[in-house]
Design a protein around this motif. Structure first.
Motif, PDB file in Angstrom:
ATOM      1  N   ASP A 314      48.718  73.677 -16.789  1.00  0.00           N
ATOM      2  CA  ASP A 314      48.056  74.267 -15.384  1.00  0.00           C
ATOM      3  C   ASP A 314      48.438  75.599 -15.236  1.00  0.00           C
ATOM      4  O   ASP A 314      49.572  76.001 -15.105  1.00  0.00           O
ATOM      5  CB  ASP A 314      48.486  73.197 -14.305  1.00  0.00           C
ATOM      6  N   SER A 316      47.514  77.187 -12.415  1.00  0.00           N
ATOM      7  CA  SER A 316      47.475  77.396 -10.734  1.00  0.00           C
ATOM      8  C   SER A 316      48.402  78.355 -10.343  1.00  0.00           C
ATOM      9  O   SER A 316      47.941  79.465  -9.346  1.00  0.00           O
ATOM     10  CB  SER A 316      47.386  76.024 -10.057  1.00  0.00           C
ATOM     11  N   ASP A 537      47.589  69.779  -4.723  1.00  0.00           N
ATOM     12  CA  ASP A 537      47.351  69.713  -5.849  1.00  0.00           C
ATOM     13  C   ASP A 537      47.248  68.523  -6.695  1.00  0.00           C
ATOM     14  O   ASP A 537      47.727  67.530  -6.582  1.00  0.00           O
ATOM     15  CB  ASP A 537      48.550  70.400  -6.719  1.00  0.00           C
ATOM     16  N   SER A 559      42.117  72.509  -7.475  1.00  0.00           N
ATOM     17  CA  SER A 559      42.381  72.840  -8.833  1.00  0.00           C
ATOM     18  C   SER A 559      43.028  74.123  -9.110  1.00  0.00           C
ATOM     19  O   SER A 559      43.716  74.334 -10.049  1.00  0.00           O
ATOM     20  CB  SER A 559      41.008  72.847  -9.673  1.00  0.00           C
ATOM     21  N   SER A 560      43.003  75.039  -8.128  1.00  0.00           N
ATOM     22  CA  SER A 560      43.527  76.455  -8.207  1.00  0.00           C
ATOM     23  C   SER A 560      43.849  76.963  -7.184  1.00  0.00           C
ATOM     24  O   SER A 560      43.659  76.507  -6.123  1.00  0.00           O
ATOM     25  CB  SER A 560      42.561  77.308  -8.895  1.00  0.00           C
ATOM     26  N   ARG A 561      44.834  78.135  -7.144  1.00  0.00           N
ATOM     27  CA  ARG A 561      45.337  78.821  -6.028  1.00  0.00           C
ATOM     28  C   ARG A 561      44.096  79.411  -5.160  1.00  0.00           C
ATOM     29  O   ARG A 561      44.188  79.221  -3.957  1.00  0.00           O
ATOM     30  CB  ARG A 561      46.067  79.793  -6.326  1.00  0.00           C
ATOM     31  N   TYR A 582      55.320  76.898  -4.553  1.00  0.00           N
ATOM     32  CA  TYR A 582      53.904  77.167  -4.498  1.00  0.00           C
ATOM     33  C   TYR A 582      53.790  77.719  -3.154  1.00  0.00           C
ATOM     34  O   TYR A 582      52.993  78.771  -3.063  1.00  0.00           O
ATOM     35  CB  TYR A 582      53.193  75.968  -4.951  1.00  0.00           C
TER      36      TYR A 582
END
Length: 768
Positions: A314, A316, A537, A559-561, A582
């Motif tokens: 992953d 992210s 997430d 799914s992503s930042r 995060y």
């Protein structure tokens, strides 16, 4: 007459627990005795109870069935090189097979440093009479011998007799010393002899009757107390812990289920000092290879493939783990904070660790599951330590803190007409007004009796007191105060005013000059009430935590930042729940757009994952602590995770905190205490003055009463037209008055005193 094998197994488990070994290898000869003893399952259960496990069970065929014992033993012992554990427990073996076992193990290097050999009594009880070559092959091994009292008078006498008879029959044999087996054999014969003696030579052919007599024995034998219960010896065995050194062995201490470890055995009738572990003995042990510490008990296998280490794919937050695959070369590279930390850990380990990274496309829970079911030997990445995961895998020391918190967009709060009330909280305003009125009352009470400015009508007095206290807020009071206690109250109050006004001005200035950024969502409760959509997430544990623990139902996986910002802008989510590492990375890129609100739910941190009971996990934890202490960890943290100095996003920078009562309660307490003290002193002084005035009034009244008789005398003289004959009559009247004769008004009005009816000769008598 055999001792309980469970006791010896518990002794082995106690040794393993004291040295913190996590995996062991069991070795035994496959004969009928071992098959019926149940030693292996008993050892497995006892080892598990102390947090260890049996990695491998090496079964050697019976020596009598081997045509080439040396070759067979060499082939079987070579299998141990492919195992990780270096703690070998010889549960049962004949001496002839044990000689081949130890010789082959020494030749292939399994008797070297960081190796441990534990010998049970099947071999240790024979160390006094074995071939010296066997002893030389087991240098540094730990043996468990059956204990018996060598200082017992009966044992000493028996040994002397045995030595004399033995030398007469075997003059060329030097080794005549008795072992525990000889003593038990003698006690067995003695038990049978005692039973036959009690039967008187009759009915000895009846097995059941003879057995009952044998089991009823109760005497002090050479090997210990001979007393049976339930078909076995009632006395629990005691074992000697020995260490094989040179051509013999040295005693380290004793073990028993009654007192655990002890440095020496005290004879019956004296107390025994026991210890839960053998730490006091470990410094006396001479380990294989002359190692000066407790062996690790494990090593990296030499002929196996490299460790397979799973890495989450992953991307992210690539600051932690970044997996890139070059399409041209078809080569995968691994980078990031977690990868650098792991590589530094490998450098610190004092042994080579061969490994290869393998990308894993799945959730973190699935990655942990693959380590548990041994698809991977370990996992390196930003894996959160959870209790559920710790039950199936082994985590290292956390190298980064973790937790879950809520992030929401911010909005600029418009200026309000009542913003001047914002610097103080409601409680602070109420307490300030209360202390102000209380101070006004105390000042009025102290000054009112003597100060003309505080006198007058009650309206005038109330206005003067309130004006004095309110004007002191601006240091504009003009009333003169006279009492010293009032001055003390006013000085403390002015200090309170100085602190309050300064704090108020600073807070209000900050609110008026700095834009106030407020969160669009203030709490998790508002999320529940409105059933607003939140994002998290999808590959982490956060979704299950929000649904099961925080009780949020409307959850959307991100799914992503970059998708978080898009979801906030298009209104698909009202808040996002991110793990603490995060969150810091996300706010680094969005300094003034989002804010953290609500509580932070803490967890175990981020750590590396190994298989359950893996000894590498403990060494890796020590290496992580070393990185934190030598400064390399901070350098890697600054390289990958730290925010730029120009961008600082925290609650303190975005929102000016309102002043609360908790910030000033000490100051208010001092002011109220001083005012109350001065008030009580003034009350006491006032009461004292009132009491004094009342005493003086009573004294004046007494003098007035005493002057009444003289007045009556003068009145009588005036009415009679004469004067008293002498001062004696005056004194007589005082004496008459002091006798407390009561004057009672007559019931007949005609008898009321009338001056005109008195004769001149009667008045002096009446006065007397």
């Amino acid at each position: 007459m055999a001792t309980d094998s469970l006791e010896q197994i518990n002794c082995i488990a106690a040794i393993v627990s004291s040295c913190h070994w996590r995996k062991v290898i069991a070795i035994h000869e496959d004969n009928s005795y071992f098959a019926d003893s149940g030693l292996l399952p008993t050892l497995s259960e006892a080892i598990q109870n102390v947090g260890a496990s049996i990695e491998y069970d090496l079964i050697l065929p019976p020596f009598s069935s081997l045509s080439d014992p040396e070759g067979v033993v060499r082939q079987e012992v070579a299998k141990l090189l492919r195992k990780q554990s270096r703690v070998f427990i010889v549960l049962h073996s004949s001496l002839t097979l044990a000689k081949h076992l130890f010789r082959e193990a020494k030749q292939i290097g399994l008797m070297g440093r960081d190796s441990v050999w534990i010998l049970t009594d099947s071999i240790s009880d024979l160390l006094d009479s074995v071939d010296p070559n066997l002893v030389s092959s087991t240098q540094g091994a730990i043996g468990i011998k059956s204990y018996y009292s060598e200082r017992n008078r009966h044992v000493l006498n028996f040994k002397d007799q045995f030595r004399m008879n033995f030398r007469l029959q075997y003059p060329d044999e030097d080794n005549w010393d008795l072992g525990i087996h000889a003593l038990k054999a003698y006690d067995s014969i003695a038990a049978i002899a005692e039973a036959v003696k009690r039967l008187g030579g009759y009915n000895t052919s009846n097995p059941k009757l003879l057995l009952n007599e044998v089991l009823s024995n109760n005497f002090a034998g050479l090997s210990g107390e001979i007393r049976f219960h339930g078909g076995e010896l009632k006395q629990k065995p005691v074992y000697k812990i020995v260490n094989i050194v040179g051509r013999s062995y040295k005693e380290l201490g004793n073990w028993s289920s009654k007192f655990n470890f002890s440095e020496r055995h005290v004879e019956e009738g004296s107390g025994v000092i026991g210890f839960d572990n053998m730490n006091n003995m470990l410094s006396l042990v001479t380990w294989p290879g002359d190692l000066d510490r407790v062996p690790k008990g494990w090593a990296v296998p030499t002929d196996i493939a490299p460790m397979r280490i799973g890495v989450p794919q992953d991307d992210s937050f690539p600051e932690f783990v970044m997996v890139k695959r070059d399409k041209k070369t078809n080569k995968t590279t691994y980078d990031g904070f977690c990868i650098d930390i792991f590589e530094e850990v490998i450098k610190i380990l004092d042994y080579p660790l061969h490994y290869e990274f393998m990308p894993f496309d799945g959730s973190f829970s699935e990655l942990v599951g693959n380590v548990s079911n041994k698809n991977f030997d370990a996992a390196v990445g930003d894996v959160t330590i959870l209790a559920e995961r710790s039950r199936i895998v082994e985590f290292t020391q956390p190298f980064r803190e973790s937790g879950v918190s809520m992030i929401v967009p911010v909005k600029i709060e418009p200026q309000m007409a009542w913003i001047f009330m914002k610097p103080f909280t409601r409680n602070l305003w109420m307490v300030t007004l209360a202390i102000l009125f209380y101070t006004s009352f105390v000042v009025w009470f102290i000054e009112h009796p003597s100060n003309e400015e505080f006198k007058g009508t009650w309206k005038h007095q109330l206005g003067t007191a309130m004006w004095f206290t309110f004007s002191s807020l601006f240091f504009a009071h003009r009333e003169e105060i006279e009492r010293k206690y009032t001055k003390l109250v006013v000085v403390i109050w002015l200090f309170v005013v100085l602190v309050l006004t300064s704090s108020y001005e600073a807070s209000l200035t900050s609110m008026l000059t700095v834009p106030r950024l407020e969160p669009t969502v203030t709490s998790i409760d508002s999320i529940r009430k409105t059933n607003a959509t939140v994002g998290c997430d999808g590959d982490s544990f956060v979704e299950d935590y929000l649904r099961n623990i925080i009780k949020l139902q409307n959850i959307k996986t991100i799914s992503s930042r970059e998708s978080y910002s898009e979801a906030f802008k298009n209104g698909s989510i009202a808040a996002a729940f991110l793990e603490l590492p995060y969150r810091k990375i996300f706010l680094k890129d969005h300094c003034k757009e989002y804010i953290v609100t609500g509580p932070t739910y803490s967890f175990g941190g981020l750590g590396f994952v190994f298989q359950k009971n893996s000894p590498i996990a403990r060494d890796a934890s020590e290496a992580i602590l070393t990185l934190m202490e030598n400064g390399k960890f901070e350098r890697l943290k600054k390289k990958w995770l730290d925010s730029p100095e120009s961008c600082s996003n925290s609650d303190a920078d975005i929102k000016t905190k309102r002043l609360s009562f908790e910030s000033f309660w000490g100051l208010y307490l001092v002011s109220a205490a001083i005012s109350t003290l001065c008030f009580l002193i003034s009350v006491l002084r006032l009461l004292k003055k009132k009491l004094k005035d009342r005493t003086e009034l009573a004294y004046d009244l007494t003098r007035t009463v005493e002057a009444v008789p003289n007045t009556i005398v003068r009145l009588g003289q005036y009415l009679h037209g004469g004067r008293p004959k002498s001062l004696r009559r005056r004194r007589s009247f005082n004496k008459w008055n002091s006798s407390k004769i009561e004057l009672i008004s007559p019931s007949d009005p005609s008898l009321i005193f009338q001056p005109s009816s008195l004769q001149n000769s009667e008045l002096p008598d009446i006065i007397e």
